[in-house]
Design an enzyme around this catalytic site. Structure first.
Site, PDB file in Angstrom:
ATOM      1  N   CYS A   2       0.850  -1.197   0.000  1.00 12.93           N
ATOM      2  CA  CYS A   2       0.000   0.000   0.000  1.00 12.93           C
ATOM      3  C   CYS A   2       0.880   1.239   0.000  1.00 12.93           C
ATOM      4  CB  CYS A   2      -0.862   0.038   1.258  1.00 12.93           C
ATOM      5  SG  CYS A   2      -1.874  -1.402   1.467  1.00 12.93           S
ATOM      6  N   ARG A  27       4.379   1.138  -6.513  1.00 13.82           N
ATOM      7  CA  ARG A  27       4.348   0.124  -5.451  1.00 13.82           C
ATOM      8  C   ARG A  27       3.320  -0.959  -5.726  1.00 13.82           C
ATOM      9  NH1 ARG A  27       6.534   2.030  -0.615  1.00 13.82           N
ATOM     10  NH2 ARG A  27       5.085   0.874   0.666  1.00 13.82           N
ATOM     11  N   TRP A  75      -2.922  -2.202  -1.586  1.00 10.47           N
ATOM     12  CA  TRP A  75      -2.504  -3.522  -2.107  1.00 10.47           C
ATOM     13  C   TRP A  75      -3.172  -4.510  -1.160  1.00 10.47           C
ATOM     14  CZ3 TRP A  75       0.106  -6.040  -5.931  1.00 10.47           C
ATOM     15  CH2 TRP A  75       0.577  -7.316  -5.674  1.00 10.47           C
ATOM     16  N   ASN A 101      -0.937   1.092   5.998  1.00  8.96           N
ATOM     17  CA  ASN A 101      -0.172   0.150   5.177  1.00  8.96           C
ATOM     18  C   ASN A 101       0.376  -0.894   6.143  1.00  8.96           C
ATOM     19  OD1 ASN A 101       1.489  -1.268   3.495  1.00  8.96           O
ATOM     20  ND2 ASN A 101       3.109   0.277   3.422  1.00  8.96           N
ATOM     21  N   GLY A 102      -0.055  -2.142   5.987  1.00  8.28           N
ATOM     22  CA  GLY A 102       0.459  -3.192   6.875  1.00  8.28           C
ATOM     23  C   GLY A 102      -0.598  -4.254   7.104  1.00  8.28           C
ATOM     24  N   GLU A 488      16.089 -22.964 -11.234  1.00  7.73           N
ATOM     25  CA  GLU A 488      15.682 -21.559 -11.041  1.00  7.73           C
ATOM     26  C   GLU A 488      16.859 -20.622 -11.297  1.00  7.73           C
ATOM     27  OE1 GLU A 488      13.154 -19.888 -10.920  1.00  7.73           O
ATOM     28  OE2 GLU A 488      13.724 -17.993  -9.979  1.00  7.73           O
ATOM     29  N   LYS A 492      16.896 -17.646 -14.135  1.00 14.70           N
ATOM     30  CA  LYS A 492      17.229 -16.247 -13.820  1.00 14.70           C
ATOM     31  C   LYS A 492      18.282 -15.729 -14.787  1.00 14.70           C
ATOM     32  CE  LYS A 492      14.488 -15.028 -11.737  1.00 14.70           C
ATOM     33  NZ  LYS A 492      13.576 -16.094 -11.761  1.00 14.70           N
ATOM     34  N   GLU A 495      17.009 -15.443 -18.507  1.00 17.01           N
ATOM     35  CA  GLU A 495      15.921 -14.500 -18.836  1.00 17.01           C
ATOM     36  C   GLU A 495      16.355 -13.041 -18.688  1.00 17.01           C
ATOM     37  OE1 GLU A 495      12.352 -14.355 -16.490  1.00 17.01           O
ATOM     38  OE2 GLU A 495      13.361 -15.053 -14.709  1.00 17.01           O
ATOM     39  N   HIS A 511      25.201 -38.321 -17.855  1.00 20.55           N
ATOM     40  CA  HIS A 511      24.298 -38.817 -18.923  1.00 20.55           C
ATOM     41  C   HIS A 511      24.199 -37.815 -20.062  1.00 20.55           C
ATOM     42  CE1 HIS A 511      23.174 -42.072 -16.257  1.00 20.55           C
ATOM     43  NE2 HIS A 511      23.071 -41.169 -15.291  1.00 20.55           N
ATOM     44  N   LYS A 610       5.632  -9.522 -17.439  1.00 21.89           N
ATOM     45  CA  LYS A 610       5.605  -9.900 -16.025  1.00 21.89           C
ATOM     46  C   LYS A 610       4.543 -10.973 -15.784  1.00 21.89           C
ATOM     47  CE  LYS A 610       6.543 -10.047 -11.752  1.00 21.89           C
ATOM     48  NZ  LYS A 610       7.723 -10.869 -11.380  1.00 21.89           N
TER      49      LYS A 610
HETATM   50  C1  AGP Z   1      10.257 -15.927 -13.746  1.00 16.26           C
HETATM   51  O1  AGP Z   1      11.322 -15.066 -13.388  1.00 16.26           O
HETATM   52  C2  AGP Z   1       9.444 -15.393 -14.892  1.00 16.26           C
HETATM   53  N1  AGP Z   1       9.057 -14.053 -14.694  1.00 16.26           N
HETATM   54  C3  AGP Z   1       8.311 -16.319 -15.283  1.00 16.26           C
HETATM   55  O2  AGP Z   1       8.856 -17.601 -15.506  1.00 16.26           O
HETATM   56  C4  AGP Z   1       7.154 -16.470 -14.264  1.00 16.26           C
HETATM   57  O3  AGP Z   1       7.613 -17.133 -13.114  1.00 16.26           O
HETATM   58  C5  AGP Z   1       6.037 -17.280 -14.920  1.00 16.26           C
HETATM   59  O4  AGP Z   1       5.566 -16.565 -16.032  1.00 16.26           O
HETATM   60  C6  AGP Z   1       4.878 -17.576 -13.973  1.00 16.26           C
HETATM   61  O5  AGP Z   1       4.269 -16.381 -13.584  1.00 16.26           O
HETATM   62  P1  AGP Z   1       3.217 -16.429 -12.366  1.00 16.26           P
HETATM   63  O6  AGP Z   1       3.954 -16.894 -11.157  1.00 16.26           O
HETATM   64  O7  AGP Z   1       2.723 -15.034 -12.250  1.00 16.26           O
HETATM   65  O8  AGP Z   1       2.129 -17.396 -12.733  1.00 16.26           O
END
Ligand code: AGP
Length: 615
Positions: A2, A27, A75, A101-102, A488, A492, A495, A511, A610
């Site tokens: 928030c 935010r 939020w 906010n909290g 993961e 990172k 991407e 393998h 995103k």
């Molecule tokens: C991860 O860094 C990416 N931004 C992407 O793989 C993301 O995790 C994926 O699109 C899933 O998004 P969500 O968690 O909002 O469903």
């Protein structure tokens, strides 16, 4: 998170507050509101939607006069995003109005007590409870607003940054802080209040940042007096002269949102288990689970569906659920699951993990599972998102908005929620005795501090990043709980730096991937001292004998790997099932620094969104 904004002074409050809310839009929020005192009454307007919607609504519905006012971007944490749940909130008398906010953890018990005393509530929020608690204290104790706020906050458990004023005493605003940020802008016969300095930096660069458990009664023409909420001790404000520009303020002084969010993880993990993990009492309290415990306990299996980083969190959860709660789990890419005509029965529980709560493939997988009778549980970060509304029950992560496209704090808070779920089921099934249960709860409580410690590796990681920033490929290896972390870490790097990277189970090297190893191949190996450590050490030896460059993430104090690896990053020791919460930190930092050194757009990498709301 928030955003809060307030003003008291010689200017019209409305334009200052509206512009201040716009400055806080970064935010992330789902609704907005404003309350103004026009010399006679409080005029309040609020709406689900954006600040622009608030502007349109308020300009048609209320008087915009007044030199005292508060505004808020919400939020949602308690109560879905809608007009009624938006802030500001009135007290029952209409004299007080608050923004917050909290999270007030004990709002439910406070609300019940206030209802007994005749108070009524129009919203589902914890904030409306707080403003009526303040009113009740003010009425019962016959004290001024400042004292009433102080007494009320001593009954509250949780986090807050609040601003509240009383139309019966319109020459002051009372503010208080615990856990959420609150800054006071000190101008010439005017004061500003905000979550950070961005709403008032154009008016003054003199700011007071309240410390936790501090409050202030802000009166025009008076020196600001800070008090400690707990014991009324006087705190002396230090006025800082800010040298930050607007963009730097939004990123909290970090260069990118991604780095800010990496560093927010201790707080985000704490906020995610706050009020749910009661280690002293040996309790895990999560309504979405408590109300559906039988479904989990009687499930044939748990199917986890997700995409990207959330899918990696699901893989970690597979290890946790099977290892600790002995429940069969399968983890599916939502995009595959929805089309492969899966066998699903009403004895299945499907867990959908999604930061945005809007990922189309995950949403489709949920609908398919529901059609076939499965119980669907959601783990989302956005309250009221499509997935949160589509699932039968769920538990929110409280990571706050994640602005950087590369998911970081969502990953660690998803794992936190799933760990709480697995621990609860392990206890309910009698697999965990009290000692083992308590050991895990206590260690989970230690994680935020251990993440802080893992973040201290940042300077070393930056040096390592400089060595490998021009690599064209990279391998990530891990075993057991840390195999998903290897995946993961690779995601990172690829991407945001556009370097090709692959994650593998360490044992899988022979393998195929081992053919890739030569002096040009950096290999990140997670070699913590839990879970098949010796086997990972031999994998490292295999890499070394082929001249691969080894970046090892180890448990602090490790000597054996130090003798073998080219670079060693030490993280604190923890329980095996909790290591992913720590081993992921240096990998996030490594990808961040390499991407920055390569001049990539870290927060908005090319080709990525995103939230992937389309197939
Ligand atoms: C991860 O860094 C990416 N931004 C992407 O793989 C993301 O995790 C994926 O699109 C899933 O998004 P969500 O968690 O909002 O469903």
């Amino acid at each position: 998170m928030c955003g809060i904004v307030g003003y008291i002074g010689h200017r019209d409050a409305y334009p200052i507050i509206i512009k201040g809310l716009q400055r806080l839009e970064y935010r992330g929020y789902d609704s907005a509101g404003i309350a103004l005192y026009d010399g006679k009454d409080i005029n309040l307007s609020k709406t689900k939607g954006k600040v622009e919607d608030l502007k349109n609504k308020s300009q048609k519905s209320i008087s915009l006069e007044g030199k005292l006012g508060i505004g808020h971007t919400r939020w949602a944490t308690h109560g879905v995003p809608n007009d009624v749940n938006s802030h500001p909130h009135y007290s029952n008398s209409g004299d007080l109005v608050i923004i917050h906010n909290g999270i007030i953890e004990n709002y439910d018990s406070l609300k019940k007590e206030l209802i007994k005393r005749g108070y009524t509530f129009s919203s589902e929020t914890d904030t409306e409870v707080l403003v009526n608690l303040i009113e009740e204290v003010k009425r019962k104790e016959g004290v001024k607003l400042g004292k009433a706020v102080q007494i009320a906050l001593n009954q509250v458990v949780g986090a807050y940054a609040i601003a509240v004023f009383d139309k019966q005493k319109p020459d002051e605003i009372v503010v208080a802080k615990l856990g959420s940020p609150l800054a006071i802008g000190v101008g010439e016969n005017e004061f500003f209040i905000a979550s950070d300095a961005s709403p008032f930096i154009e008016f003054t660069n003199n700011a007071i940042y309240l410390e936790d458990e501090e409050m202030a009664v802000i009166r025009l023409g008076k020196e600001i007096k800070l008090r400690k909420i707990k014991d009324d001790a006087i705190a002396y404000p230090s006025i800082q002269e800010l040298k930050l520009n607007l963009e730097e303020i939004e990123k909290g002084g970090f260069d990118h949102f991604m780095l800010k969010e990496i560093y927010e993880q201790p707080r985000a993990i704490l906020d995610t288990y706050r009020g749910r993990l009661l280690a002293k009492e040996g309790i895990i309290k999560m309504a979405g689970i408590d109300d559906n415990l039988e479904k989990f306990l009687n499930a044939n299996r748990i199917i986890i569906v997700a995409c990207g980083t959330s899918w990696h969190a699901g893989l970690v959860a597979e290890y946790i659920f099977e290892d600790l709660a002995r429940i069969p789990v399968e983890v599916e890419y939502a995009s595959e699951f929805r089309y492969r005509n899966p066998v699903i029965t009403d004895k299945d529980v499907l867990i959908a993990i999604s930061q945005s709560g809007e990922t189309a493939d995950t949403l489709a997988a949920i609908k398919l599972a529901k059609e076939k009778g499965a119980f669907v549980f959601g783990v989302c970060n956005v309250v009221g998102s499509s997935i949160a509304r589509e699932t039968d029950a769920g538990a929110y992560t409280h990571a706050g908005p994640e602005i950087g496209v590369a998911s970081t704090k969502a990953f660690t808070t998803q794992i936190t929620v799933l760990t709480l779920l697995a621990l609860k089921l392990a206890k309910e099934k009698g697999i965990f005795n009290n000692t083992r249960f308590h050991e895990h709860l206590t260690e989970l409580e230690n994680i935020p501090a251990k993440v802080e410690k893992a973040l201290l590796t940042n300077p070393l990681v930056e040096i390592i990043a400089d060595v490998y920033k021009n690599s064209t490929n990279c391998l990530y290896l891990g075993r057991g709980y840390n195999f998903p972390v290897a995946l993961e870490g690779a995601l990172k790097l690829k991407e945001i730096s556009y370097i090709h990277a692959e994650g593998y189970p360490a044992a899988e090297m022979k393998h195929g991937p081992i053919a890739l190893i030569d002096e040009h191949m950096p290999v990140v190996v997670i070699a913590t001292n839990k879970g098949h450590y010796e086997k990972v050490v031999s994998n490292i030896q295999e890499i070394k004998s082929r001249k691969g460059k080894i970046i090892a993430v180890v448990t602090e104090g490790d000597e054996q790997v130090r003798d073998l690896a080219d670079h060693v990053i030490e993280i604190p020791e923890t329980l095996e099932s909790l290591t992913p919460l720590l081993t992921t930190i240096p990998l996030q930092l490594l990808s961040y620094h390499i991407a920055v050194m390569r001049g990539c757009n870290v927060d908005q990498p090319r080709n990525l969104a995103k939230s992937v709301t389309v197939e």
